[in-house]
Design a protein around this motif. Structure first.
Motif, PDB file in Angstrom:
ATOM      1  N   UNK A  60       0.786  -1.236   0.000  1.00 49.75           N
ATOM      2  CA  UNK A  60       0.000   0.000   0.000  1.00 49.75           C
ATOM      3  C   UNK A  60       0.809   1.272   0.000  1.00 49.75           C
ATOM      4  N   UNK A  61       2.085   1.222  -0.410  1.00 51.37           N
ATOM      5  CA  UNK A  61       2.905   2.438  -0.402  1.00 51.37           C
ATOM      6  C   UNK A  61       2.437   3.423  -1.476  1.00 51.37           C
ATOM      7  N   UNK A  62       2.691   4.710  -1.227  1.00 52.80           N
ATOM      8  CA  UNK A  62       2.197   5.757  -2.134  1.00 52.80           C
ATOM      9  C   UNK A  62       2.885   5.740  -3.493  1.00 52.80           C
ATOM     10  N   UNK A  63       4.102   5.205  -3.557  1.00 49.44           N
ATOM     11  CA  UNK A  63       4.859   5.272  -4.807  1.00 49.44           C
ATOM     12  C   UNK A  63       4.348   4.291  -5.859  1.00 49.44           C
ATOM     13  N   UNK A  64       3.638   3.277  -5.433  1.00 53.52           N
ATOM     14  CA  UNK A  64       3.070   2.332  -6.389  1.00 53.52           C
ATOM     15  C   UNK A  64       1.556   2.474  -6.531  1.00 53.52           C
TER      16      UNK A  64
END
Length: 199
Positions: free
Chosen positions: A51-55
């Motif tokens: 759930x990271x913002x970069x992906x």
């Protein structure tokens, strides 16, 4: 270096404090001799987190990154700025930056904007919804479509270089005629200083 005047678009609502250059671009990516492709390694450790913002597709190709205090601390690797640039980040907004990172960012055409934590909190909220953020370097302002307006300070010399797209090499080349004239005068007045060229 491309001129920087207006930066607008969605932003990565990252917000973490004390993000060092090893997090921005891990050491194993430093073996390359080119800047191209470093964006794939940017925030590699963070990208391993679910759930990271970069992906998140909502933030794909965002030109702005919102971070926490002391962004870019740690080693002085210029690859950190190269990686951000390669992933499309043109501005980082945070309450504070490592001096070395801030210098490397500026030299690579990335604007670093210092704002108080309250402004960062608000921009994190706006960015988290996927709404765009507008940065105007000439007016030194960060705005949103919700009438938020935050002013920031920037060194006038850095501002001029960014707006004109002039890096240190460009500044030197702009004085090429004066440098050539000085060297020609020196060769005449002090010929012993002229280096001998081996045949």
């Amino acid at each position: 270096m491309n001129p920087v005047t207006i930066i607008e678009g969605c932003a990565y609502p990252f917000g973490r404090k004390n993000v060092d250059t090893d997090v921005i671009i891990p050491a194993e990516w430093l073996k390359t001799t080119t800047r191209a492709g470093l964006g794939k390694g940017a925030f590699e450790v963070v990208r391993n987190e679910p759930g990271n913002v970069f992906d998140d597709p909502k933030f794909a190709d965002a030109p702005v990154l919102i971070a926490g205090d002391n962004f870019g601390c740690g080693s002085s690797r210029e690859h950190a700025a190269w990686a951000l640039d390669d992933m499309g980040v043109k501005a980082v907004i945070a309450p504070s930056f490592s001096d070395i990172f801030s210098g490397n960012a500026y030299k690579n055409g990335i604007l670093t904007v210092v704002l108080p934590q309250a402004a960062i909190d608000r921009l994190m909220e706006v960015a988290g919804r996927g709404d765009p953020i507008h940065i105007n370097l000439e007016h030194q302002s960060v705005t949103t479509r919700f009438q938020d307006r935050f002013s920031f300070k920037i060194d006038p010399f850095r501002k001029s270089c960014l707006i004109n797209g002039t890096d240190e090499i460009g500044l030197t080349l702009a004085s090429a005629t004066a440098i050539g004239n000085y060297e020609a005068r020196t060769a005449t007045v002090r010929p012993w200083l002229k280096p001998e060229i081996a045949a």
